[in-house]
Design a protein around this motif. Structure first.
Motif, PDB file in Angstrom:
ATOM      1  N   TYR A   1     -22.035  27.171 -65.062  1.00  0.00           N
ATOM      2  CA  TYR A   1     -23.084  26.164 -65.151  1.00  0.00           C
ATOM      3  C   TYR A   1     -24.405  26.731 -64.629  1.00  0.00           C
ATOM      4  O   TYR A   1     -24.433  27.615 -63.781  1.00  0.00           O
ATOM      5  CB  TYR A   1     -22.713  24.923 -64.325  1.00  0.00           C
ATOM      6  CG  TYR A   1     -21.438  24.269 -64.773  1.00  0.00           C
ATOM      7  CD1 TYR A   1     -21.424  23.384 -65.844  1.00  0.00           C
ATOM      8  CD2 TYR A   1     -20.234  24.568 -64.142  1.00  0.00           C
ATOM      9  CE1 TYR A   1     -20.247  22.806 -66.267  1.00  0.00           C
ATOM     10  CE2 TYR A   1     -19.043  23.995 -64.556  1.00  0.00           C
ATOM     11  CZ  TYR A   1     -19.058  23.105 -65.626  1.00  0.00           C
ATOM     12  OH  TYR A   1     -17.882  22.549 -66.051  1.00  0.00           O
ATOM     13  N   ARG A   2     -25.490  26.188 -65.184  1.00  0.00           N
ATOM     14  CA  ARG A   2     -26.821  26.588 -64.736  1.00  0.00           C
ATOM     15  C   ARG A   2     -27.677  25.339 -64.581  1.00  0.00           C
ATOM     16  O   ARG A   2     -27.704  24.480 -65.472  1.00  0.00           O
ATOM     17  CB  ARG A   2     -27.471  27.529 -65.752  1.00  0.00           C
ATOM     18  CG  ARG A   2     -28.897  27.958 -65.359  1.00  0.00           C
ATOM     19  CD  ARG A   2     -29.496  28.919 -66.384  1.00  0.00           C
ATOM     20  NE  ARG A   2     -29.513  28.336 -67.709  1.00  0.00           N
ATOM     21  CZ  ARG A   2     -29.067  28.944 -68.808  1.00  0.00           C
ATOM     22  NH1 ARG A   2     -28.564  30.165 -68.728  1.00  0.00           N
ATOM     23  NH2 ARG A   2     -29.119  28.346 -69.981  1.00  0.00           N
ATOM     24  N   LEU A   3     -28.360  25.246 -63.445  1.00  0.00           N
ATOM     25  CA  LEU A   3     -29.292  24.148 -63.248  1.00  0.00           C
ATOM     26  C   LEU A   3     -30.674  24.611 -63.700  1.00  0.00           C
ATOM     27  O   LEU A   3     -31.213  25.570 -63.153  1.00  0.00           O
ATOM     28  CB  LEU A   3     -29.315  23.705 -61.787  1.00  0.00           C
ATOM     29  CG  LEU A   3     -30.116  22.418 -61.538  1.00  0.00           C
ATOM     30  CD1 LEU A   3     -29.387  21.514 -60.547  1.00  0.00           C
ATOM     31  CD2 LEU A   3     -31.518  22.741 -61.009  1.00  0.00           C
ATOM     32  N   ASP A   4     -31.203  23.968 -64.704  1.00  0.00           N
ATOM     33  CA  ASP A   4     -32.469  24.372 -65.324  1.00  0.00           C
ATOM     34  C   ASP A   4     -33.651  23.788 -64.555  1.00  0.00           C
ATOM     35  O   ASP A   4     -33.809  22.575 -64.464  1.00  0.00           O
ATOM     36  CB  ASP A   4     -32.487  23.873 -66.778  1.00  0.00           C
ATOM     37  CG  ASP A   4     -33.764  24.262 -67.502  1.00  0.00           C
ATOM     38  OD1 ASP A   4     -34.477  25.170 -67.018  1.00  0.00           O
ATOM     39  OD2 ASP A   4     -34.045  23.662 -68.553  1.00  0.00           O
ATOM     40  N   SER A   5     -34.492  24.674 -64.007  1.00  0.00           N
ATOM     41  CA  SER A   5     -35.659  24.229 -63.265  1.00  0.00           C
ATOM     42  C   SER A   5     -36.806  23.822 -64.180  1.00  0.00           C
ATOM     43  O   SER A   5     -37.751  23.160 -63.754  1.00  0.00           O
ATOM     44  CB  SER A   5     -36.153  25.331 -62.327  1.00  0.00           C
ATOM     45  OG  SER A   5     -36.681  26.425 -63.084  1.00  0.00           O
ATOM     46  N   GLY A   6     -36.744  24.276 -65.450  1.00  0.00           N
ATOM     47  CA  GLY A   6     -37.833  24.011 -66.374  1.00  0.00           C
ATOM     48  C   GLY A   6     -38.946  25.027 -66.274  1.00  0.00           C
ATOM     49  O   GLY A   6     -39.912  24.978 -67.036  1.00  0.00           O
ATOM     50  N   GLU A   7     -38.830  25.982 -65.345  1.00  0.00           N
ATOM     51  CA  GLU A   7     -39.909  26.938 -65.116  1.00  0.00           C
ATOM     52  C   GLU A   7     -39.953  28.057 -66.158  1.00  0.00           C
ATOM     53  O   GLU A   7     -40.964  28.746 -66.286  1.00  0.00           O
ATOM     54  CB  GLU A   7     -39.762  27.544 -63.721  1.00  0.00           C
ATOM     55  CG  GLU A   7     -39.889  26.521 -62.599  1.00  0.00           C
ATOM     56  CD  GLU A   7     -39.534  27.095 -61.237  1.00  0.00           C
ATOM     57  OE1 GLU A   7     -39.370  28.337 -61.164  1.00  0.00           O
ATOM     58  OE2 GLU A   7     -39.429  26.326 -60.273  1.00  0.00           O
ATOM     59  N   TYR A   8     -38.846  28.246 -66.896  1.00  0.00           N
ATOM     60  CA  TYR A   8     -38.784  29.374 -67.812  1.00  0.00           C
ATOM     61  C   TYR A   8     -38.718  28.958 -69.283  1.00  0.00           C
ATOM     62  O   TYR A   8     -38.379  29.741 -70.140  1.00  0.00           O
ATOM     63  CB  TYR A   8     -37.588  30.259 -67.473  1.00  0.00           C
ATOM     64  CG  TYR A   8     -37.681  30.842 -66.104  1.00  0.00           C
ATOM     65  CD1 TYR A   8     -38.469  31.959 -65.834  1.00  0.00           C
ATOM     66  CD2 TYR A   8     -37.006  30.246 -65.042  1.00  0.00           C
ATOM     67  CE1 TYR A   8     -38.577  32.481 -64.550  1.00  0.00           C
ATOM     68  CE2 TYR A   8     -37.113  30.760 -63.752  1.00  0.00           C
ATOM     69  CZ  TYR A   8     -37.898  31.865 -63.519  1.00  0.00           C
ATOM     70  OH  TYR A   8     -38.004  32.368 -62.253  1.00  0.00           O
ATOM     71  N   ARG A   9     -39.019  27.713 -69.542  1.00  0.00           N
ATOM     72  CA  ARG A   9     -39.007  27.251 -70.929  1.00  0.00           C
ATOM     73  C   ARG A   9     -40.216  27.821 -71.654  1.00  0.00           C
ATOM     74  O   ARG A   9     -41.297  27.974 -71.092  1.00  0.00           O
ATOM     75  CB  ARG A   9     -39.038  25.728 -71.003  1.00  0.00           C
ATOM     76  CG  ARG A   9     -37.786  25.068 -70.428  1.00  0.00           C
ATOM     77  CD  ARG A   9     -37.937  23.563 -70.402  1.00  0.00           C
ATOM     78  NE  ARG A   9     -36.874  22.960 -69.629  1.00  0.00           N
ATOM     79  CZ  ARG A   9     -36.867  21.703 -69.236  1.00  0.00           C
ATOM     80  NH1 ARG A   9     -37.892  20.914 -69.543  1.00  0.00           N
ATOM     81  NH2 ARG A   9     -35.862  21.211 -68.549  1.00  0.00           N
ATOM     82  N   SER A  10     -40.039  28.095 -72.927  1.00  0.00           N
ATOM     83  CA  SER A  10     -41.144  28.648 -73.709  1.00  0.00           C
ATOM     84  C   SER A  10     -42.279  27.647 -73.777  1.00  0.00           C
ATOM     85  O   SER A  10     -42.074  26.449 -73.964  1.00  0.00           O
ATOM     86  CB  SER A  10     -40.666  28.984 -75.124  1.00  0.00           C
ATOM     87  OG  SER A  10     -40.159  27.824 -75.772  1.00  0.00           O
ATOM     88  N   GLY A  11     -43.467  28.162 -73.582  1.00  0.00           N
ATOM     89  CA  GLY A  11     -44.641  27.327 -73.653  1.00  0.00           C
ATOM     90  C   GLY A  11     -44.984  26.645 -72.355  1.00  0.00           C
ATOM     91  O   GLY A  11     -45.971  25.927 -72.261  1.00  0.00           O
ATOM     92  N   SER A  12     -44.147  26.843 -71.295  1.00  0.00           N
ATOM     93  CA  SER A  12     -44.451  26.192 -70.027  1.00  0.00           C
ATOM     94  C   SER A  12     -45.243  27.113 -69.140  1.00  0.00           C
ATOM     95  O   SER A  12     -45.359  28.275 -69.370  1.00  0.00           O
ATOM     96  CB  SER A  12     -43.159  25.768 -69.319  1.00  0.00           C
ATOM     97  OG  SER A  12     -42.370  26.922 -69.039  1.00  0.00           O
TER      98      SER A  12
END
Length: 229
Positions: A218-229
């Motif tokens: 499992y991975r908890l997604d911080s949202g920091e590495y999403r494309s366009g962010s």
């Protein structure tokens, strides 16, 4: 050094108090959780010895309220060997150390001195992943400021993932760190609890914070590495 002992077994408490005073400690003893919480929050101590199974207010609730009031005094928790709570739960809920009864006085003394050398812990940093926050000091989880109620085990799962956000963690790693290194039950208990946590932190908010990585964990997604962010 000043010690607060919160213990409701008279003979056990008396023997420990006498032993500590003989070692030069100043000891305040109370026999219930309500008085223990008052002493711990209204007066300054170097360390607290806190039984779990207490009348009026259990030891875990005493500890939770201490930390919520930003009282960082080191706490050594005590429990009966066959009590309802195990070592993992004690540490999950913020104990600095843990001993099972019956305990040899010399062992308890050594643990107390180790805590005294270590001193009071610093206030933990609030963990965050996007709009999700977890405050280890107050044991509070929020999404967009809305409080989320978690059981102790659910909290342990989420805290472990948040401390390793954006990193894949395996079921075995979670079993060893959230349950116990000697846990021998089925590993699908991890799936069950991850599901519980998702239904509380994601489903009501339309988010997908905890992601399954097939064949890995499992991975908890911080949202920091999403494309366009």
């Amino acid at each position: 050094m000043k010690v607060l002992m919160v213990e409701d077994e008279p003979r056990f408490a008396s023997s420990i108090v006498m032993g500590l005073r003989a070692e030069g400690f100043v000891v305040v003893h109370v026999d219930n959780g309500v008085d223990g919480l008052w002493e711990a929050t209204e007066h300054q101590f170097d360390v607290v010895i806190l039984d779990i199974m207490l009348p009026r207010l259990n030891g875990y609730e005493v500890l939770r309220r201490m930390r919520a009031r930003e009282v960082w005094t080191p706490v050594l928790m005590l429990t009966a060997k066959d009590g309802d709570y195990d070592q993992t739960d004690a540490f999950d809920l913020g104990a600095d150390d843990y001993l099972s009864k019956p305990v040899a006085f010399i062992v308890l003394l050594a643990r107390l001195r180790a805590l005294l050398r270590r001193g009071a812990p610093q206030r933990p940093v609030v963990l965050s992943a996007g709009t999700l926050t977890l405050d280890p000091a107050r044991r509070v989880v929020e999404r967009d400021g809305a409080p989320i109620e978690l059981t102790p085990r659910e909290y342990g799962v989420l805290e472990y993932l948040m401390r390793r956000k954006d990193v894949v963690v395996t079921k075995q790693e979670m079993l060893q760190h959230v349950w116990d290194a000697h846990y021998s039950g089925p590993d699908n208990v991890v799936e069950v609890y991850v599901g519980y946590v998702r239904r509380k932190i994601d489903t009501p908010f339309g988010t997908n914070t905890i992601q399954t990585v097939r064949g890995a964990g499992y991975r908890l997604d911080s949202g920091e590495y999403r494309s366009g962010s």
